[in-house]
Design a protein around this motif. Structure first.
Motif, mmCIF file in Angstrom:
data_model
loop_
_atom_site.group_PDB
_atom_site.id
_atom_site.type_symbol
_atom_site.label_atom_id
_atom_site.label_comp_id
_atom_site.label_asym_id
_atom_site.label_seq_id
_atom_site.Cartn_x
_atom_site.Cartn_y
_atom_site.Cartn_z
ATOM 1 N N LYS A 258 -1.385 -1.842 6.799
ATOM 2 C CA LYS A 258 -2.460 -2.816 7.019
ATOM 3 C C LYS A 258 -1.957 -3.862 8.016
ATOM 4 O O LYS A 258 -0.820 -3.792 8.487
ATOM 5 C CB LYS A 258 -2.887 -3.413 5.680
ATOM 6 C CG LYS A 258 -3.451 -2.312 4.767
ATOM 7 C CD LYS A 258 -4.182 -2.891 3.582
ATOM 8 C CE LYS A 258 -4.643 -1.738 2.695
ATOM 9 N NZ LYS A 258 -5.370 -2.223 1.526
ATOM 10 N N ARG B 76 -8.121 2.574 7.828
ATOM 11 C CA ARG B 76 -9.123 2.954 6.820
ATOM 12 C C ARG B 76 -9.212 4.462 6.638
ATOM 13 O O ARG B 76 -9.549 4.944 5.553
ATOM 14 C CB ARG B 76 -10.489 2.382 7.209
ATOM 15 C CG ARG B 76 -10.489 0.868 7.114
ATOM 16 C CD ARG B 76 -11.857 0.263 7.328
ATOM 17 N NE ARG B 76 -11.702 -1.195 7.518
ATOM 18 C CZ ARG B 76 -12.656 -1.995 7.976
ATOM 19 N NH1 ARG B 76 -13.853 -1.503 8.278
ATOM 20 N NH2 ARG B 76 -12.432 -3.294 8.133
ATOM 21 N N SER C 281 0.850 -1.198 0.000
ATOM 22 C CA SER C 281 0.000 0.000 0.000
ATOM 23 C C SER C 281 0.876 1.235 0.000
ATOM 24 O O SER C 281 1.899 1.282 0.685
ATOM 25 C CB SER C 281 -0.862 0.048 1.269
ATOM 26 O OG SER C 281 -1.678 -1.081 1.346
ATOM 27 N N SER D 66 1.459 5.369 0.656
ATOM 28 C CA SER D 66 0.947 6.515 1.408
ATOM 29 C C SER D 66 2.054 7.551 1.499
ATOM 30 O O SER D 66 3.208 7.269 1.191
ATOM 31 C CB SER D 66 0.479 6.097 2.810
ATOM 32 O OG SER D 66 1.550 5.563 3.555
ATOM 33 N N GLU E 60 -6.607 5.199 4.124
ATOM 34 C CA GLU E 60 -6.992 4.692 2.794
ATOM 35 C C GLU E 60 -7.998 5.636 2.131
ATOM 36 O O GLU E 60 -7.943 5.862 0.920
ATOM 37 C CB GLU E 60 -7.606 3.297 2.919
ATOM 38 C CG GLU E 60 -6.573 2.230 3.234
ATOM 39 C CD GLU E 60 -7.201 0.854 3.333
ATOM 40 O OE1 GLU E 60 -6.790 -0.042 2.569
ATOM 41 O OE2 GLU E 60 -8.104 0.660 4.189
#
Lengths: 261, 261, 261, 261
Positions: free
Chosen positions: A196, C60, A112, A114, C63
């Protein structure tokens, strides 16, 4: 109108630095992944003032900045310093720009992406020659080797910040991203905005597997500084916001490498 | 001289709060172990201003403080509020005092003693009746239950701060030390200024054995607030300075318990 | 892996707000003069948590932000709040974004242009309906009417900051620039980054001709708030960093205008 | 238990400074008017670490402080530095203590008394010999000579802060109060917590009669430093929180007087 600033001064006292401080300004900086990045700088601009002048002309600092209206690239600092010296009739000009800078990070397992923010610093001084310091403050995790060694389970860890400042040779060029990597590889773990569950497991275990005292952190960064032929001066500071105390642990190393200019 | 502040004002606009802010002042506070403790307060003092007056008299706030010269006990706040109402001809007076407060802590194994600092808050409002809020910010350790559950070794943990604010019944009295205990018992571990090697082992293992989300912290403190018959209103906030992120995790609960005044 | 956050919780204690705090993120905001402006936001994102869930899912929040990667327009906050409610199964979502914003100002005499920075705030809460607060902190000059009235020459003046927060009707729209103008017209003088000598004379005399207590400032802004039919709630705070004291003078007015939603 | 800190280190990298930072602690300082004053210090304690040791022993710093439990007089810093060197087997020990300090001021006309807070600094370094820096940050008023000269009425003025740091000869002794006086006499006006109407008139007119650029301030303080035979090194910085700009004006002078040790 009388020009009071240009009056002569009888106190026979030269001033090291005079100018404007904590000016907020939109800037653009070089970004290794995206060419350029828009951000917001906090700016100091100073010159020396010989003993015979009463004051500097503060508005000229802002006029010089304005010539780069909303397009102040960090690589124009040297030009700005030349203008400062000239327009303010100074022997020395000094400029500091601090700004948040964002880098996309990839989480270790989920991949992921970011954005992480790093506070950066660009400090230029122009006398006969230009002197530039590049800096970045890198937040990381540190896990205590002593706590890990003694405890039957767990080990205290915390957020820390590693402050790096470097001077590099004229023929070299150093990306902010390179300094960030040197810092993150010298800690128990880098930080991420997005992790995550699989990532959190990996980051936790990785930190546990790489315990670092604040002393280890500054030494590991310094070893990288010593090996990099572009860097001839560095200052490394690390501060752990201890999770078991209400104060910090701190260490610093500053060195001018011999034989290089 | 004309008294401009006492002039009438045509704008027909009452002012909720007006006064002095961020005044630094030496104060004395009650200390459960040592009777009193000298510290330094940051003080705000405000009154309301009816629509027909142009201004308040700022110097009177300081004169009122000065009556307690270097002996400003926190338990004199109600007296000060009465004086503020009277001398400033106000319907409402409000005073906030924030100060560092030191408590001697004993390390769990070595029994070594050291001082921990807690930021405290005393907020009084006087209309017809007095309303008092007592507060303390307690730094603690939190260890992540999710990280512990998933990871084969270690668990990320960090410094957190728990902000407690309470209103209590007139017949009750609450020591700052009691609120600190409620907070520290709701975290993975208290903090200490001094920990020897045996202590560090004990603190590390204790935190590992008591994993707490930020949500767990505010709930556990709130359960204690619900059980205490002296407290009729509370606000609990917890902030974790995450060791794996560069941002905080945060949670808050505020409640007025029904059936009590 | 066990999903600890989704475990049930026996404490029967709902949490008002839980989420991420002080996340730094590049954002884009509407700019009346230039359509859009790049800046850097400090972001808080919270939801409520019913009593039966143990924890929220912190990753989340990030995200959701990432779906707007480097293109987070402030006018997407409502969309983000809907996503937060949905993905975190919450009844209430709350988001706060604070950011520096630059406006070009023109000096009064020389017409020189320069950039002024204003700290802005956008706060959204979504339950059944959306609630939005727009805010800006405007630094200004205030000159003391009492000092001017009494003194044979001069009058003390200082930098002040006016904090404005407003709620406005759905059919309305308010530019940050409009709130800034309301604040600057309620002070002794606006501030400028660049003032030449003629400008400095004009600004000095203008401030002398418009003396304002901190009480006058909050009243004058409030009068403008009352007159604007788009605004149905406002909070105005002014703080003078007194040039003759080491503390501030402060005043505040908060009002919900009746008869408007 | 293994003593990890005492392990040897292969990186061949000495550490300049390592220790504890931002520790809050109650302290007692010498007070010219009242013998002693209770206040709260923020403390840093560092030692050097030779290349062959892996880590320092952080808990020993706190143990040394604790020997002065709640009675840490600032004049014991040299003793503490000796203990640090000895107990941590270091060649160099360094300690910084910063603290608010209160002085009673008398208003110029009403003779009303009130307390002013000054942030003070005591910095000691012990190698073979002791090196001590005494410092104080003095908030004052500055009134702009240029604005006064050009304007038909008024002159912009603002709160400023003068940072003084000095090294003095062993045979000398300098009170904090003396440095405060040097700073306040080099500004347009001192600040006071309490000023009545007559005082406010006097302070306003006095500031108008003593206009000072930030350059004038650092020069006037430096002239006093040059004249004082006890002082052999000084650094003077002044920062004006400009009332007409949102940035500061800044000047600094640092000098080692020749011919004195």
């Amino acid at each position: 109108m009388k020009d009071i600033q240009s009056q002569s001064d009888p106190r026979n006292m030269a001033i090291d630095r005079v100018g404007v401080k904590d000016l907020s300004y939109p800037i653009t900086v070089l970004d290794r992944a995206n060419r350029t990045q828009h951000t917001v700088g906090s700016i100091n601009m100073f010159v020396n003032l010989p003993h015979h002048f009463r004051g500097t002309h503060m508005s000229r600092f802002i006029e010089i900045l304005n010539a780069y209206h909303r397009e102040l690239h960090i690589d124009r600092v040297e030009d700005i310093l030349r203008l400062m010296k000239k327009r303010l009739q100074a022997q020395e000009a000094h400029m500091e720009v601090s700004f948040p800078y964002f880098v996309e990070k990839t989480a270790p397992k989920s991949r992921s992406k970011s954005l992480m923010e790093y506070q950066c610093h660009y400090i230029g001084t122009l006398r006969e020659q230009i002197d530039v310091i590049l800096g970045v403050d890198v937040p990381v995790t540190t896990l205590c080797p002593c706590s890990r060694e003694m405890s039957d389970r767990g080990a205290h860890n915390q957020r820390s910040v590693i402050h790096i400042r470097v001077r590099y040779t004229k023929s070299g060029f150093i990306w902010i991203e390179e300094l960030i990597t040197m810092a993150e590889e010298s800690a128990s773990s880098p930080l991420y905005a997005l992790l995550k569950r699989d990532d959190e497991k990996a980051v936790t275990e990785n930190a546990y597997d790489h315990p670092m005292f604040v002393e280890d952190v500054v030494r590991d960064v310094s070893v990288k500084m010593e090996k990099d032929p572009r860097i001839f001066w560095y200052r490394v500071q690390a501060e752990n916001f201890e999770s078991i105390h209400n104060h910090s642990a701190y260490a610093s190393i500053e060195k001018h490498k011999t034989g290089i200019v």
